[in-house]
Scaffold this motif. Structure first.
Motif, short mmCIF file in Angstrom:
data_model
loop_
_atom_site.label_atom_id
_atom_site.label_comp_id
_atom_site.label_asym_id
_atom_site.label_seq_id
_atom_site.Cartn_x
_atom_site.Cartn_y
_atom_site.Cartn_z
N ALA A 77 0.68 -1.20 0.15
CA ALA A 77 0.05 -0.11 -0.01
C ALA A 77 0.81 1.33 0.10
N LEU A 78 1.94 1.41 -0.82
CA LEU A 78 2.99 2.47 -0.44
C LEU A 78 3.83 2.53 -1.97
N GLN A 79 4.40 3.60 -1.84
CA GLN A 79 5.55 3.48 -3.04
C GLN A 79 6.75 3.90 -2.46
N LEU A 133 12.04 7.70 1.08
CA LEU A 133 10.88 8.30 1.22
C LEU A 133 9.76 7.37 0.81
N TRP A 134 8.58 7.26 1.53
CA TRP A 134 7.56 6.32 1.27
C TRP A 134 6.25 7.45 0.87
N VAL A 135 5.30 6.99 -0.17
CA VAL A 135 4.20 7.75 -0.50
C VAL A 135 3.05 6.60 -0.16
N ALA A 136 1.99 7.08 0.70
CA ALA A 136 0.93 6.26 0.74
C ALA A 136 -0.09 6.19 -0.48
N LEU A 137 -0.26 4.99 -0.68
CA LEU A 137 -1.46 4.84 -1.80
C LEU A 137 -2.97 5.16 -1.33
N PRO A 138 -3.62 5.91 -2.12
CA PRO A 138 -5.12 6.14 -1.84
C PRO A 138 -5.75 4.94 -2.17
N ASP A 139 -7.00 4.92 -1.64
CA ASP A 139 -7.60 3.72 -1.59
C ASP A 139 -7.85 3.26 -2.92
N ASP A 140 -8.27 4.05 -3.88
CA ASP A 140 -8.33 3.54 -5.56
C ASP A 140 -7.19 3.16 -6.07
N ALA A 141 -6.10 3.14 -5.27
CA ALA A 141 -4.84 2.57 -5.86
C ALA A 141 -4.17 1.47 -5.19
N LEU A 142 -4.84 0.77 -4.43
CA LEU A 142 -4.42 -0.19 -3.30
C LEU A 142 -4.11 -1.44 -4.15
N THR A 143 -4.94 -1.66 -5.38
CA THR A 143 -4.74 -2.95 -6.10
C THR A 143 -3.79 -2.84 -7.36
N TRP A 263 6.15 -1.64 10.93
CA TRP A 263 7.07 -2.36 9.85
C TRP A 263 7.34 -1.87 8.54
N ASN A 264 7.12 -2.59 7.48
CA ASN A 264 7.14 -2.26 6.25
C ASN A 264 5.74 -2.26 5.58
N PHE A 265 4.73 -2.10 6.28
CA PHE A 265 3.47 -2.52 5.94
C PHE A 265 2.67 -1.07 6.24
N ILE A 266 1.86 -0.91 5.14
CA ILE A 266 0.66 0.09 5.41
C ILE A 266 -0.69 -0.44 5.20
N GLY A 267 -1.44 -0.33 6.16
CA GLY A 267 -2.93 -0.90 6.03
C GLY A 267 -3.90 0.11 6.59
N ARG A 268 -5.45 -0.14 6.51
CA ARG A 268 -6.39 0.50 7.06
C ARG A 268 -6.80 0.06 8.35
N SER A 269 -6.23 -1.18 8.70
CA SER A 269 -6.78 -1.69 9.69
C SER A 269 -5.86 -2.78 10.40
N HIS A 270 -5.89 -3.23 11.57
CA HIS A 270 -5.08 -4.01 12.33
C HIS A 270 -5.15 -5.49 11.40
#
Length: 326
Positions: A77-79, A133-143, A263-270
């Protein structure tokens, strides 16, 4: 560099406060891995977890040229954006990339649902130094399909005593070729002695970090290595220096989604984090395979015993935890 903390904490990446400015002093973060190194981290911070979609900023080095050995590890979920200032890094990933990362070249990897990569610095005459650097992906780019880009030619903007290299997004009427998914900007600003006015977008929030030299921002000296956060509503900023200096500028529209970084993950929930960690530990096809490393990889740290939840942002009111509110 990636986040190889042995005991990472969850980090919220909701939008930053929009009033006033905030000076964020870098934190020294020791990382694990094959060789332990220390980085200076300014994002995320307690009060400013994101600047636009930018959610992570490490400044590493100077260090011995071959001091980085980061074995295969995952992202979601990131760049990742790698901007070397000195030295070179061998990058390999699960989408088939096998490149050398050099100063002046932008290297961008988009994780989507999952990707893995390795980073090993190479021997050479110059010390290792750079930005991750990391850039968070928006909801419509998660896949989106995982991918890697290397841009050896980036647009340059000249204005008076200022030369800007546009890493991502648009600045000074020119646009970087790097793929982005939200309105943002990243630029390296090189200053010669004198004063320059940098135009800003009122709908963007910004961060400025001095990499080399000494710079005054709107008449205020910005300590080298610290990140100055500028909230929304600024039309421009005055930069002045008595010597050749260099800064990094990040900006973007406030990121709307609540995020959890662990860690190296981005998520919307646990559950997002828990599932990604388990799939990495199970060597799932989700993260692919990084060629050339055999069975070597970096296992994920243990999950914390509490449920990971986004921290709600708080408005800064006084100096705490190395952050100077003015």
């Amino acid at each position: 560099m990636s986040n190889l903390e042995i005991a990472p904490e969850e980090t919220d990446c909701t939008s930053a406060p929009t009033d006033g400015t905030l000076l964020i002093e870098a934190r020294n973060v020791p990382l694990g891995g094959v060789r332990g190194i220390t980085v200076n981290r300014t994002l995320p911070s307690r009060h400013v977890p994101t600047i636009g979609a930018w959610c992570f900023l490490d400044h590493f080095g100077p260090a011995p040229a071959d001091s980085m050995v980061v074995l295969p590890h995952p992202h979601t979920a990131l760049q990742t954006v790698t901007w070397p200032l000195s030295g070179s890094i061998h990058h390999r990933d699960s989408v088939g990339s096998d490149v050398t990362v050099r100063p002046g070249e932008l290297n961008l990897m988009t994780a989507g649902q999952g990707v893995s990569h390795s980073e090993i610095s190479l021997r050479g005459p110059d010390p290792l130094r750079g930005l991750q650097l990391w850039v968070a992906l928006p909801d419509d780019a998660l896949t989106v399909v995982p991918s890697f880009e290397q841009h050896s030619t980036l647009p340059i903007v000249e204005s008076g005593n200022l030369t800007a290299t546009v890493l991502a997004g648009e600045f000074g009427g020119v646009r970087s070729p790097a793929t982005t998914f939200t309105p943002l900007v990243g630029a390296q600003l090189s200053l010669r002695p004198g004063t320059s006015i940098v135009d800003l977008r009122r709908t963007f929030e910004y961060g400025l970090m001095v990499l080399d030299g000494a710079v005054r921002v709107d008449g205020r000296t910005l300590p080298n290595g610290s990140l100055l956060y500028l909230g929304l509503g600024h039309d421009g900023v005055e930069l002045s220096t008595a010597t050749d200096s260099r800064l990094i500028m990040l900006g973007g529209e406030p990121f709307e989604s609540e995020l959890i970084m662990w860690w190296n993950f981005i998520g919307r929930s646990h559950q997002d984090i828990l599932g990604a960690r388990q799939e990495w530990e199970d060597h799932s096809v989700r993260f692919g395979v990084v060629p050339g490393h055999g069975s070597d990889w970096i296992p994920a740290p243990p999950m914390p015993i509490t449920i990971l939840k986004p921290r709600r942002r708080s408005k800064p009111s006084r100096r705490t935890d190395g952050e100077d509110h003015r």
